[in-house]
Scaffold this motif. Structure first.
Motif, PDB file in Angstrom:
ATOM      1  N   ASP A 141       0.833  -1.203   0.000  1.00 11.74           N
ATOM      2  CA  ASP A 141       0.000   0.000   0.000  1.00 11.74           C
ATOM      3  C   ASP A 141       0.868   1.254   0.000  1.00 11.74           C
ATOM      4  N   ALA A 142       2.157   1.104   0.389  1.00 14.59           N
ATOM      5  CA  ALA A 142       3.077   2.239   0.341  1.00 14.59           C
ATOM      6  C   ALA A 142       3.382   2.663  -1.092  1.00 14.59           C
ATOM      7  N   VAL A 144       1.045   3.321  -3.216  1.00 10.06           N
ATOM      8  CA  VAL A 144      -0.026   4.228  -3.637  1.00 10.06           C
ATOM      9  C   VAL A 144      -0.341   5.295  -2.593  1.00 10.06           C
ATOM     10  N   GLU A 145       0.208   5.152  -1.390  1.00 11.60           N
ATOM     11  CA  GLU A 145       0.000   6.137  -0.326  1.00 11.60           C
ATOM     12  C   GLU A 145       1.347   6.772   0.041  1.00 11.60           C
ATOM     13  N   ALA A 146       1.344   8.072   0.273  1.00 15.64           N
ATOM     14  CA  ALA A 146       2.586   8.789   0.606  1.00 15.64           C
ATOM     15  C   ALA A 146       2.784   8.807   2.120  1.00 15.64           C
ATOM     16  N   TYR A 147       3.444   7.771   2.638  1.00 19.51           N
ATOM     17  CA  TYR A 147       3.729   7.676   4.061  1.00 19.51           C
ATOM     18  C   TYR A 147       5.108   8.274   4.358  1.00 19.51           C
ATOM     19  N   GLY A 154       8.387   2.609  -0.575  1.00 19.96           N
ATOM     20  CA  GLY A 154       7.173   2.933  -1.331  1.00 19.96           C
ATOM     21  C   GLY A 154       7.483   3.321  -2.761  1.00 19.96           C
ATOM     22  N   ASP A 180      -0.848  -6.440  -3.598  1.00 20.48           N
ATOM     23  CA  ASP A 180      -0.602  -5.782  -2.313  1.00 20.48           C
ATOM     24  C   ASP A 180      -1.158  -6.673  -1.201  1.00 20.48           C
TER      25      ASP A 180
END
Length: 235
Positions: A141-142, A144-147, A154, A180
């Motif tokens: 999921d990293a 598509v998500e900006a952690y 990511g 994922d």
């Protein structure tokens, strides 16, 4: 032997790779397994060998000679691959760092392992892929998500996702999936959260493996899927 399906799984000594290998072994698949830690890989092989034919070769997927060895053993066995799972990954430094503080040498390691090595391996395996073979590139999921602090990992998985989509367009004779698996109770996830209790996360065998098996065992269009994927999406 000839009618048995064959899979190659990288990063198969523990975690998701091992759990998937074990599931396929119980279904009689021939297996070629890779991992960096030779001792753990041998233990995995010895366990799985009780159920099916398994070849285990330890090495780093960044090593071009090692990737050639994997292709060589497939040719020697005269196997054709029905499935390739690019699961071998590295998280990067732990505790994880902001990108502007991330050691550049480690960026090279993460990007090579997670994004470049899967493509290099597929280049070497191409002569041994059966028509209709499935290639599953393990994502996050990293991707598509900006952690914060997840930039190296990511970014590598986002790049792998994009290349998986391009591979799908360039090679319609195969099925390409970015998968994922979500949060899992693994050593890598623990390294991402050092000192935290992750016992509430599911084991790979509980959610991720059943979802991957759904992709493997059904006629499902290539694309990006998560562990929430269900058989109802099969066509």
């Amino acid at each position: 032997m000839e009618d048995k399906k064959t899979a190659l799984i990288t990063g198969a000594s523990k975690g998701l790779g091992f759990a998937l290998a074990e599931s396929l072994a119980h279904k009689g698949w021939n297996l070629i397994l890779n991992a960096r830690n030779a001792k753990r890989l041998l233990a995995a092989k010895n366990h799985i060998a009780g159920f099916t034919n398994v070849i285990a070769i330890s090495g780093d997927v960044r090593d071009e000679i090692h990737l050639l060895q994997l292709a060589e053993v497939i040719e020697k066995e005269q196997w054709k691959l029905d499935l390739v799972v690019n699961n071998a990954s590295v998280l990067g430094v732990s505790p994880m760092k902001n990108l502007l503080d991330h050691p550049v040498e480690d960026l090279h390691t993460v990007l090579h392992t997670n994004m470049i090595a899967p493509i290099s391996l597929l280049q070497k395996l191409r002569p041994h892929l059966r028509k209709g073979a499935k290639i599953i590139n393990v994502s996050s999921d990293a991707a598509v998500e900006a952690y914060e602090t997840w930039g190296a990992y990511g970014g590598s998985k986002a790049g792998l996702d994009h290349m998986t989509a391009i591979l799908r367009k360039e090679n319609p004779q195969y099925q390409f999936y970015a998968f994922d698996p979500g949060d899992m109770r693994t050593d890598m996830y623990q390294a991402a959260f050092p000192g935290e209790d992750i016992s509430d996360r599911p084991l790979p065998s509980e959610q991720a493996v059943p979802a991957i098996m759904t992709l493997i065992e059904n006629t499902i269009p290539g694309g990006r899927y998560t562990s929430n994927f269900s058989k109802e999406q099969a066509v």
